[in-house]
Design an enzyme around this catalytic site. Structure first.
Site, PDB file in Angstrom:
ATOM      1  N   SER A 119       0.812  -1.217   0.000  1.00 49.48           N
ATOM      2  CA  SER A 119       0.000   0.000   0.000  1.00 49.48           C
ATOM      3  C   SER A 119       0.844   1.266   0.000  1.00 49.48           C
ATOM      4  CB  SER A 119      -0.927   0.003   1.213  1.00 49.48           C
ATOM      5  OG  SER A 119      -0.181  -0.091   2.404  1.00 49.48           O
ATOM      6  N   ASP A 179       7.913  -6.019  12.624  1.00 51.37           N
ATOM      7  CA  ASP A 179       6.999  -6.428  11.556  1.00 51.37           C
ATOM      8  C   ASP A 179       7.450  -7.777  11.003  1.00 51.37           C
ATOM      9  OD1 ASP A 179       4.752  -6.106  10.024  1.00 51.37           O
ATOM     10  OD2 ASP A 179       5.684  -4.822   8.525  1.00 51.37           O
TER      11      ASP A 179
END
Length: 520
Positions: free
Chosen positions: A129, A282
């Site tokens: 994104s 992450d």
């Protein structure tokens, strides 16, 4: 036009997936629950609430998907079923044209693409994104990966964030649990998280720090940054070649020891947390590969450094002591640690908090240690803390989310992985470094440069302070003496007035007696 149409589109999605009913049902206002039932007429809303929320966020686009991903980590704020669904959100975003990437790179670096790269693959190899990635080769022969921010992202993000702030304000005012959930603070946290990801120089700096920290461990590879070619919108780094960790069949066929890989992953994480206080936050399978090159065979390859967690010495001490106390079933110590940390009001009764901790933690001990989830333990501690008005620290929420990822990945690789046996040495080593001679020597070593500068200046500083002390002492003594003299004068005046009054009474009495005697 977009500013006008976007709220309308969001409203339609809210109605389509029945999110209005979820909100209205929880509002303790007369008539609103009835309004929710009226609005639900004619719509089929059989799917669970978490699924409907996830699907709505996917329809709203990448920024809302990222918001849902971030919200899934806040299990201290949202129900478990909703958090589980939001954790399934993924950035499935089509790439933008490679020719546009070329123009963006040329603009960012101020040179034609051919002047920077001997070869550049216009077709992207990955897309998300926020950015997408291309492969290339520099003129000196180095193979590189080039990360490019999507064009126009800042304007899109700012528009959607403005809407989120407005919605958060409504939720806080109208929803029964609005103030407790702190929606405006959650949006502010997401704002910071997104804008950090938009700065690729920041991400490159995170990668460089992690690479330095991991150099002596020989368990993980972090790409080297090409600093001359890094800007806020373009990041060029060493190309890493490996097999995605999710392809376990391929790894087994190549001869990788999967059980060792699981243990190494946990070791890497706890080293980053308890040794460095700087961890990759992450660590999902899409960001992890395994090297098959002969010289680095079986090592992890870390990618994507946009989200990094940091812990202070206080945070590490809190975590280590909590985990150790938990595994010794010392619930009173867990409660005391919450109060000592300042995250629970000082007036909280230790026995009440101890009882709450025991209630949620004791069931874990009915199972083997290898089945105990440290991430779940941390999550449950946060959940009980809500009852006692604890302010959960963002860095610990990020740690809990990462720990759940690491545990899930480790047990996918090795279902028999005993996370506690891997974590325990790190926790005990941390505690030993904080107390006793080892901790003292470590702190002396850390403070040595400061002492080296201070010691030669010490005689002058002592003399200077003594001089200032004498002056201050004399000044204080003079003030005391002046005040004492003033007090003495007042007392003397009062004494003389009193004596005069007594003498006057005596003289008057004597005169009266003489006058009476003369009359006789």
């Amino acid at each position: 036009m977009r500013a006008l149409l976007r709220p309308v589109f969001i409203g339609l999605i809210v109605l389509r997936y029945g999110l209005d009913g979820l909100m209205l049902d929880s509002l303790r206002r007369p008539g609103l629950s009835l309004l929710g039932r009226v609005l639900a007429t004619g719509r089929r809303l059989d799917a669970p609430r978490g699924q409907r929320l996830r699907e709505a966020l996917e329809r709203l686009g990448p920024i809302f998907v990222k918001f849902g991903q971030m919200l899934s980590t806040r299990r201290d704020l949202i129900p478990a079923d909703v958090a589980d669904e939001l954790a399934r959100l993924q950035d499935r975003v089509p790439p933008f044209p490679g020719e546009e990437s070329v123009l963006l790179i040329e603009k960012a670096l101020g040179r034609p693409i051919a002047a920077v790269f001997r070869d550049f693959e216009v077709q992207p190899v990955a897309s998300a994104s926020i950015a997408q990635v291309h492969f290339g080769v520099l003129h000196d022969g180095r193979e590189v990966a080039v990360k490019v921010l999507r064009p126009g992202m800042l304007a899109v993000i700012d528009d959607d964030l403005a809407l989120m702030r407005t919605l958060a304000g409504w939720v806080e005012k109208l929803w029964a649990d609005g103030k407790r959930l702190k929606p405006r603070e959650v949006v502010a946290e997401f704002d910071k998280y997104l804008h950090d990801e938009l700065d690729l120089v920041r991400e490159a700096a995170n990668a460089a720090q992690l690479r330095r920290n991991m150099q002596g461990l020989d368990l993980v590879l972090v790409p080297e940054m090409i600093w001359d070619l890094c800007t806020p919108t373009v990041m060029v780094m060493e190309r890493m070649k490996g097999v995605p960790i999710s392809q376990m069949t391929r790894l087994r066929e190549a001869g990788v020891d999967i059980k060792k890989l699981a243990r190494d992953g946990v070791t890497i994480f706890f080293t980053q947390v308890f040794r460095d206080g700087f961890f990759h936050a992450d660590m999902h399978p899409g960001n992890i590969q395994v090297s098959l090159a002969p010289e680095t065979f079986g090592r992890y390859i870390a990618l994507d450094f946009g989200i990094i967690g940091t812990l202070t010495e206080v945070d590490k001490d809190y975590l280590a002591q909590n985990f150790i106390a938990f595994f010794h079933r010392d619930y009173k110590r867990v409660a005391e640690l919450h109060i000592e940390s300042g995250w629970v009001p000082a007036a909280t009764r230790v026995d009440e908090l101890e009882g709450a901790v025991r209630t949620v933690c004791e069931p874990y001990f009915d199972r083997p240690l290898k089945e105990i989830s440290l991430g779940q333990v941390l999550m449950r501690l946060f959940q009980i803390s809500r009852r006692f008005n604890v302010e959960i620290q963002p860095q610990l929420v990020l740690l809990q989310k990462t720990l759940l990822n690491v545990e899930g990945l480790g047990r996918d690789l090795d279902p028999d992985l005993d996370l506690w046996s891997t974590a325990k040495p790190f926790l005990e080593r941390w505690m030993h470094e904080q107390v006793g001679w080892r901790g003292l020597l470590h702190r002396l070593k850390r403070e040595a440069p400061r002492y080296a500068k201070l010691l030669p200046e010490l005689p002058r500083l002592v003399h200077h302070n003594l001089e200032r002390g004498d002056t201050a002492l004399r000044r204080d003594l003079m003030a005391i003496l002046i005040e004492q003299r003033r007090t003495n004068r007042i007392l003397s005046a009062v004494l003389w007035i009193g004596l005069g009054f007594v003498m006057g009474l005596l003289v008057a009495r004597l005169l009266l007696q003489l006058h009476g005697a003369g009359a006789l």
